[in-house]
Scaffold this motif. Structure first.
Motif, PDB file in Angstrom:
ATOM      1  N   GLY A  90      99.469 -54.470 118.205  1.00  0.00           N
ATOM      2  CA  GLY A  90     100.882 -54.285 117.896  1.00  0.00           C
ATOM      3  C   GLY A  90     101.670 -53.743 119.067  1.00  0.00           C
ATOM      4  O   GLY A  90     102.812 -54.165 119.312  1.00  0.00           O
ATOM      5  N   ALA A  91     101.077 -52.803 119.811  1.00  0.00           N
ATOM      6  CA  ALA A  91     101.758 -52.228 120.970  1.00  0.00           C
ATOM      7  C   ALA A  91     102.030 -53.296 122.027  1.00  0.00           C
ATOM      8  O   ALA A  91     103.090 -53.303 122.667  1.00  0.00           O
ATOM      9  CB  ALA A  91     100.933 -51.093 121.555  1.00  0.00           C
ATOM     10  N   SER A  94     104.536 -56.228 120.205  1.00  0.00           N
ATOM     11  CA  SER A  94     105.871 -55.768 119.825  1.00  0.00           C
ATOM     12  C   SER A  94     106.773 -55.536 121.031  1.00  0.00           C
ATOM     13  O   SER A  94     107.981 -55.752 120.958  1.00  0.00           O
ATOM     14  CB  SER A  94     105.775 -54.490 118.994  1.00  0.00           C
ATOM     15  OG  SER A  94     105.164 -54.758 117.758  1.00  0.00           O
ATOM     16  N   SER A  98     110.404 -57.201 121.316  1.00  0.00           N
ATOM     17  CA  SER A  98     111.627 -56.396 121.410  1.00  0.00           C
ATOM     18  C   SER A  98     112.422 -56.750 122.662  1.00  0.00           C
ATOM     19  O   SER A  98     113.654 -56.681 122.659  1.00  0.00           O
ATOM     20  CB  SER A  98     111.294 -54.905 121.403  1.00  0.00           C
ATOM     21  OG  SER A  98     110.752 -54.485 122.626  1.00  0.00           O
ATOM     22  N   ASN A 106     113.473 -55.562 116.126  1.00  0.00           N
ATOM     23  CA  ASN A 106     112.028 -55.385 116.036  1.00  0.00           C
ATOM     24  C   ASN A 106     111.658 -54.262 115.073  1.00  0.00           C
ATOM     25  O   ASN A 106     110.665 -54.350 114.348  1.00  0.00           O
ATOM     26  CB  ASN A 106     111.460 -55.093 117.426  1.00  0.00           C
ATOM     27  CG  ASN A 106     110.010 -55.507 117.548  1.00  0.00           C
ATOM     28  OD1 ASN A 106     109.635 -56.606 117.164  1.00  0.00           O
ATOM     29  ND2 ASN A 106     109.185 -54.605 118.062  1.00  0.00           N
ATOM     30  N   LEU A 110     109.257 -54.278 111.836  1.00  0.00           N
ATOM     31  CA  LEU A 110     108.164 -53.322 111.688  1.00  0.00           C
ATOM     32  C   LEU A 110     108.243 -52.592 110.352  1.00  0.00           C
ATOM     33  O   LEU A 110     107.211 -52.281 109.740  1.00  0.00           O
ATOM     34  CB  LEU A 110     108.170 -52.314 112.834  1.00  0.00           C
ATOM     35  CG  LEU A 110     107.738 -52.841 114.199  1.00  0.00           C
ATOM     36  CD1 LEU A 110     107.922 -51.770 115.272  1.00  0.00           C
ATOM     37  CD2 LEU A 110     106.280 -53.292 114.164  1.00  0.00           C
ATOM     38  N   PHE A 139      99.072 -52.681 113.213  1.00  0.00           N
ATOM     39  CA  PHE A 139     100.023 -53.443 114.016  1.00  0.00           C
ATOM     40  C   PHE A 139     101.387 -52.756 114.003  1.00  0.00           C
ATOM     41  O   PHE A 139     102.041 -52.615 115.041  1.00  0.00           O
ATOM     42  CB  PHE A 139     100.143 -54.871 113.477  1.00  0.00           C
ATOM     43  CG  PHE A 139     101.020 -55.770 114.296  1.00  0.00           C
ATOM     44  CD1 PHE A 139     100.481 -56.582 115.281  1.00  0.00           C
ATOM     45  CD2 PHE A 139     102.402 -55.795 114.106  1.00  0.00           C
ATOM     46  CE1 PHE A 139     101.295 -57.412 116.060  1.00  0.00           C
ATOM     47  CE2 PHE A 139     103.219 -56.610 114.869  1.00  0.00           C
ATOM     48  CZ  PHE A 139     102.662 -57.423 115.846  1.00  0.00           C
ATOM     49  N   GLY A 143     103.286 -50.948 117.127  1.00  0.00           N
ATOM     50  CA  GLY A 143     104.642 -51.364 117.470  1.00  0.00           C
ATOM     51  C   GLY A 143     105.605 -50.202 117.492  1.00  0.00           C
ATOM     52  O   GLY A 143     106.414 -50.050 118.419  1.00  0.00           O
ATOM     53  N   ILE A 147     108.123 -48.976 120.514  1.00  0.00           N
ATOM     54  CA  ILE A 147     109.519 -49.388 120.405  1.00  0.00           C
ATOM     55  C   ILE A 147     110.454 -48.241 120.063  1.00  0.00           C
ATOM     56  O   ILE A 147     111.570 -48.158 120.599  1.00  0.00           O
ATOM     57  CB  ILE A 147     109.662 -50.510 119.356  1.00  0.00           C
ATOM     58  CG1 ILE A 147     108.819 -51.714 119.765  1.00  0.00           C
ATOM     59  CG2 ILE A 147     111.122 -50.925 119.221  1.00  0.00           C
ATOM     60  CD1 ILE A 147     109.073 -52.204 121.179  1.00  0.00           C
TER      61      ILE A 147
END
Length: 529
Positions: A90-91, A94, A98, A106, A110, A139, A143, A147
């Protein structure tokens, strides 16, 4: 966005002012406090979803007839580990999404993923379905970890940018504390994981009870195995609040500028800026465009270039080892498994779940102290303090299990005749451990500062990805280690790992506090080439 500078990056200051004068706000005015509160619901969910599992896991061990999942030790580890693996994915994903579609956009997505993950975990009929939704939840966690700080940093004015980003980190820890608190409330309402036998007895679920059940010595009439589902479903509520709230907030003005959408950037800024306090909006837009001009002319290195160049290779090595060391402190053995540790020390599981609130509160206090320490002292010194304190606390925890608990443990794992103060001493040492870790965390600060601009994105991604994978490793192996070699050896191993991390801070990690990023880049190129 094109790789070449567009017309927008060459706008004069007067042209920008003309645009500011004729561009209206893009919506209703929003206070920075409200924006921070709404956005950091994502960080609160990050903390809640990583912390709530500590109270839910003991109930999952109950047999299916009692409402549980008949969990095994290996399955317990993967429930924690898959969230971390999902977070690593996810990191990475995402961040790219974004950049393409917007920070606010984003976060809206999420929020939906958080909701689906929470509901899916709570309704899972078996451990395999739970695995899928823990990955989905991970995930969203990964994210949010990337973000939300970016959105806050790009939305806040200079005067409070650092404060808002620091609040974001504290909200993660507060989310864990909230999870521990809700776990405690539900455990007190429903009791710890237990089964009601046909002859009217209510027994805490333990290895000996499990063996009796497996051998047909009694059958289950009722249990409280639904409790874990209530714990997990509560995470859907802040996810709903995040989805509603973030839709009412403006998009990042810096994202608009990066995509050459200057009127939208001005309209967004007019919703959140007070020009009397924050200065002219035209000046801020001009500064953003200046950054775009510089970045357009900066070289970006590939991973191959980073690895083949001696000084950047060493910085990448330092960043990756710091990411590993951050998780091999064993901090998430406390975040995920403190009730299990306290139960292994002799406490009834309902009391262990409730007392986890104490360690969560200490963790929150430690994070506040950590903000002050990082501001006041050198980065390396804070890291050395952290590692020294962790080595001592984990050594004491190992000794407590060796002298006060394991000698009184029977073949089935039950504690008989141990000193009554032993589990509370274990809780005290766990609290010292989490305080040391949270008050001394400088990993994120250092890895954000050591990399030069031309490698920062790639190198940061590798370091943070390594951190999440190490988190997964600890989550997977800790329950197995506790069962196979006991608390004494488990914590001794983690203590010795942290001796290595302490030496790494003393001998290798550079100081970054007293130089600008540009000065650090020049210094590292000279020293490490």
């Amino acid at each position: 966005m094109s790789d070449t500078p567009s017309v927008a990056t060459h706008l004069s200051r007067d042209s920008i002012q003309e645009l500011v004068d004729k561009t209206p706000p893009s919506g209703k005015r929003r206070s920075l406090g409200l924006i921070a509160f709404v956005a950091t619901l994502g960080s609160l969910l990050f903390g809640y979803d990583t912390g709530v599992i500590s109270g839910a896991l003991p109930y999952m061990y109950l047999p299916r007839d009692g409402g549980g999942l008949a969990l095994t030790t290996t399955e317990e580890g993967w429930i924690g580990g898959l969230l971390c693996i999902g977070a690593a994915v996810g990191a990475a994903v995402s961040g790219k999404l974004s950049d393409k579609y917007g920070r606010r956009h984003n976060i809206i997505l999420l929020a939906i993923v958080f909701f689906v993950g929470a509901v899916g975990c709570a309704l899972s009929p078996n451990v395999w379905v739970l695995y899928v939704f823990r990955f989905v939840l991970g995930f969203a966690v990964g994210g949010a970890s990337g973000i939300v700080p970016v959105f806050l940093g790009e939305t806040a004015p200079k005067r409070i940018r650092g404060t808002l980003v620091a609040v974001d980190q504290m909200m993660i820890v507060f989310g864990q504390f909230l999870a521990f608190s809700m776990n405690a409330v539900l455990a007190q309402m429903h009791g710890g994981p237990h089964v009601n036998t046909t002859d009217g007895r209510s027994l805490d679920w333990s290895d000996s009870v499990a063996n009796q059940f497996a051998n047909g010595m009694f059958s289950i009439a009722d249990g409280n195995g639904m409790t874990w589902r209530y714990m997990l479903i509560l995470a859907s509520l802040p996810a709903i609040a995040l989805w509603i709230g973030i839709r009412l907030m403006p998009e990042s003005s810096r994202w608009y500028v990066a995509n050459q959408r200057i009127p939208e950037a001005i309209g967004s800024l007019k919703r959140v800026r007070n020009e009397d306090k924050d200065g002219p909006i035209a000046d801020e837009i001009d500064e953003m465009l200046e950054v775009q001009r510089k970045e357009a002319n900066q070289e970006k290195w590939s991973l191959g270039q980073i690895v083949s160049t001696k000084w950047t290779r060493k910085l990448l090595f330092i960043g990756i080892i710091l990411g590993l060391a951050d998780q091999l402190t064993g901090i998430n053995t406390a975040m995920y498994y403190t009730p299990k540790v306290l139960s292994a020390a002799g406490l009834p599981m309902s009391d262990a779940i409730s007392l986890n609130v104490v360690s969560g509160g200490i963790s929150f206090i430690g994070s506040a102290v950590g903000l002050w320490l990082v501001t006041r002292f050198a980065r390396r010194h804070v890291g050395i303090y952290q590692e020294t304190s962790i080595v001592i606390s984990l050594g004491l925890l190992s000794a407590a299990f060796f002298f006060l608990i394991q000698p009184y443990q029977n073949d089935e794992g039950d504690i008989i005749g141990a000193p009554t103060f032993a589990p509370y001493l274990v809780l005290l040492i766990v609290c010292l451990f989490v305080f040391a870790k949270q008050s001394g965390t400088v990993t994120w600060v250092i890895i954000a500062e050591i990399f030069p601009s031309k490698v920062r994105g790639t190198a940061m991604g590798l370091a943070v990805g390594t951190l999440w994978l190490a988190n997964a490793l600890v989550a997977i192996v800790f329950p197995i280690m506790m069962e196979e070699i006991g608390g004494s050896w488990t914590y001794l191993i983690f203590s010795l790992i942290n001796v290595g991390s302490l030496l790494f801070y003393l001998k290798v990690v550079p100081e970054t506090k007293y130089h600008s990023l540009e000065e650090l880049e020049e210094r590292f190129e000279k020293e490490y080439s």
